[in-house]
Design an enzyme around this catalytic site. Sequence first.
Site, PDB file in Angstrom:
ATOM      1  CG  HIS A 262      -2.318  -0.328   0.948  1.00  0.00           C
ATOM      2  ND1 HIS A 262      -2.757  -1.621   0.831  1.00  0.00           N
ATOM      3  CD2 HIS A 262      -3.397   0.461   0.704  1.00  0.00           C
ATOM      4  CE1 HIS A 262      -4.051  -1.612   0.534  1.00  0.00           C
ATOM      5  NE2 HIS A 262      -4.456  -0.375   0.451  1.00  0.00           N
TER       6      HIS A 262
ATOM      7  CB  SER B 146       0.313  -2.457   5.945  1.00  0.00           C
ATOM      8  OG  SER B 146       0.704  -1.262   6.603  1.00  0.00           O
TER       9      SER B 146
ATOM     10  CD  GLU C 118      -7.147  -1.284  -2.717  1.00  0.00           C
ATOM     11  OE1 GLU C 118      -6.302  -1.584  -1.859  1.00  0.00           O
ATOM     12  OE2 GLU C 118      -7.978  -0.380  -2.563  1.00  0.00           O
TER      13      GLU C 118
END
EC number: 3.5.1.23
Length: 725
Positions: free
Chosen positions: A242, A292, A488
């Site tokens: 991300h 992340s 996504e």
Amino acid sequence: MWSWATRFLLALLGLAQLALLADALPNYKRVAGDRYLIGVGKADITGPVVEINFAGYANTEQIGTGLRQRIYARSFIIGEIGKPANRFVYTILDTMSGDTAVRRGILEGVAALGSGYSVYGQSNVAITGTHSHSGPGAWFNYLLPQVTSLGFDKQAYQAIVDGAVLSIQRAHESLQEGYLDFGTTRVDDANINRSLYAYLANPASERAQYGDDSVDKTLTLLRFQRASDGKNVGVLTWFPVHPTSMLGNNTHVTGDNKGLAAYYFEKSVKGDSLAADGFVAGFSQANVGDTSPNVLGAWCDDGSGQQCDFQTSACADGKSQACHGRGPEFRALDLGVSSCRVIAQRQFNGAKSLYNSLSSSSTPVVGSSVRTFHYFQDMRYYTFPLANGTQVQTCPAALGHSFAAGTSDWPGAFDFTQGDSGAPNNPFWSVVGGLLKVPSAAQKKCQEPKPVLLNVGEMETPYAWSPNIVDIQAFRVGQFIIIVAPGEASTMAGRRWRNAVKTAASSLSLTGSVEPFVVLGGPANTYSHYITTPEEYAIQRYEGASTLFGPWALPGYINLTLRGLPYLSPSSTASPPAGPSPPDNRERSLSFITGVVMDNAPPGKSFGSVLTAPAVSYSRGAVVSVTFQGANPRNNLRLEGTFAAVEKLEGSTWKQVLSDEDWRLVYTWKRTNGLLGYSTVTIDWETSATEDQAGTYRIRYNGDNKPLIGGVQSFTGVTGSFTLS
Ligand SMILES: *[C@@H]1O[C@H](CO)[C@@H](O)[C@H](O)[C@H]1NC(C)=O
Ligand SMILES: *[C@@H]1O[C@H](CO)[C@@H](O)[C@H](O)[C@H]1NC(C)=O
Ligand SMILES: *[C@@H]1O[C@H](CO)[C@@H](O)[C@H](O)[C@H]1NC(C)=O
Ligand SMILES: CC(=O)N[C@H]1CO[C@H](CO)[C@@H](O)[C@@H]1O
């Protein structure tokens, strides 16, 4: 007269000679693959950097105040030699995602370039986003993502469209014969799984195939090498992380960790004898869903010193508002800037060492054909069989309760239905909030076990809230296959999708006797939020709650991709039926975004007057900060140009050494008197001991002011000189 056969032979000899010439150059390692037409191009897409809400975090308060790094479109064209129809464009935008409005505008813009461009269209153009969360929004086709930006802004939209078209034009104009080869490497420290609890719901036997990797750690790099002199013209990489290194309270435009990695790469090859001028480095997104960049995990910022709850991400108060992912440099309270630098550097390091190693070992792309397919699919109740024969269906779009909570990368800013914080001040929401519809019985059942919070797929008033019609698309060059995903995909969703395509490509013999190699790129073409596995969907964390089309969305996407796969066969000359057109909301979108009224300078000052002058001297590592009498940067985006510049004295002339492109030069605009139209611009230069030379410098500010009556006027302000030692 020579016969055509003689001419053909002579032409072949000419090519062979060229190849010999290139092979004779000592530094160039010739890729032993087939030849293709290759082209690369890059252009500026930086929209309004102030007074516009940023796309990504859906945080109403995240409104632009300036610019740290211009954002770009990077386009890559690959084609079959002598067959103009067999070609594709892969465009990477430093934006939150691809989008239906933006893609339409780009296709129209490319068509308007003239007859040489008629080969580009629906089938062979992929518009992907890096998924950056730190650029202007307000360009979305559908209503829901327009809520936080107060609607659609033509200027924000047009900047992206025009820049993307220019990047494609540049790539097209640079088309020449060349080679492609690729390789992979592990980047271990740039991503973690932010939804491990959901990931663990996937079967243990399946997870075991990937060892301890709860996210994909593989970076793939495709190298573009021109035949004329063996120089590399660009690289295209895929890696899932991300771009949320810049936090949800950052208000300076950047390309986040992907845009910065691209900047590092392009800088690193400047002047390199193996790289051509105009080298373009694309850092494309992959199965990003549950990844992340906050690699130190998610922690409660409530003084408790606890990690967020594994299952729900909640903190001691039972809410997830205090839960924040920590980047590698989270202690630096600089809005993520330091962490962004580290995550970008790690991707860049992986890509660069892989690029360097390709000279000695790489896989050439072979099989000279290039094929593409694209069609639109309505996801409302698409029925298809699972592998075991059970018939299932996808559903109209809907978002579940956990969507409102956000993620550990940034908690949800407000709950749409309860309309507590944020919503009452949102004039857009005041108009559309009352139009929310409860889901039909069929929709409720279809979406189970998702508790529907926003029934967006059944709402068309005043225009569609979310896509129900999505782009199904894939490309193939030789044995290299690209799935272009309209959302996504989570880590495991991406793996299943790639594996299914690889297996089917083999059984269809799409790549002859060579093993297919499959990557997944996105979010592209339209933004359809998330795509989780059915097992992750059942958990209904943020990613499952944001999987628009129900529990069988992923198997549905896989079925639809496989349906198109025969069109990637080297023998195929056909295209699938185009499918239903998605709505075009560009002219009917609401907007509560106001334009610039006027700019003025207070008595005794003029636009560009220096208000805070630089010191006489600085030592490298210090921040040089200067302030000017300013004007609203929305008056002129200065695309391909610069608002801020650092100039160095060389001999008797001033040479520009840093511009808006550069991460270390930060432009901040501030309205100081709304009524009278006064504003200031601060330019901060974060000098560096390693990257800046000692010398004499000055700082320039280029601006444009709008009088109450009459046209926009340009001005420039420049500081006195100072030394850096
Ligand atoms: C931005 O958000 C982070 C994370 O919540 C916080 O630590 C930081 O203080 C905030 N910075 C500003 C300037 O508000
Ligand atoms: C995809 O679904 C269709 C029905 O919509 C079915 O005919 C086809 O066999 C399915 N394809 C695969 C590969 O499962
Ligand atoms: C087929 O697989 C699905 C998904 O795993 C499952 O829900 C369904 O019960 C299975 N059907 C049969 C007949 O086994
Ligand atoms: C391999 C990997 O990324 N593992 C991480 C998954 O996420 C959890 C927390 O969300 C981390 O603790 C793991 O290190």
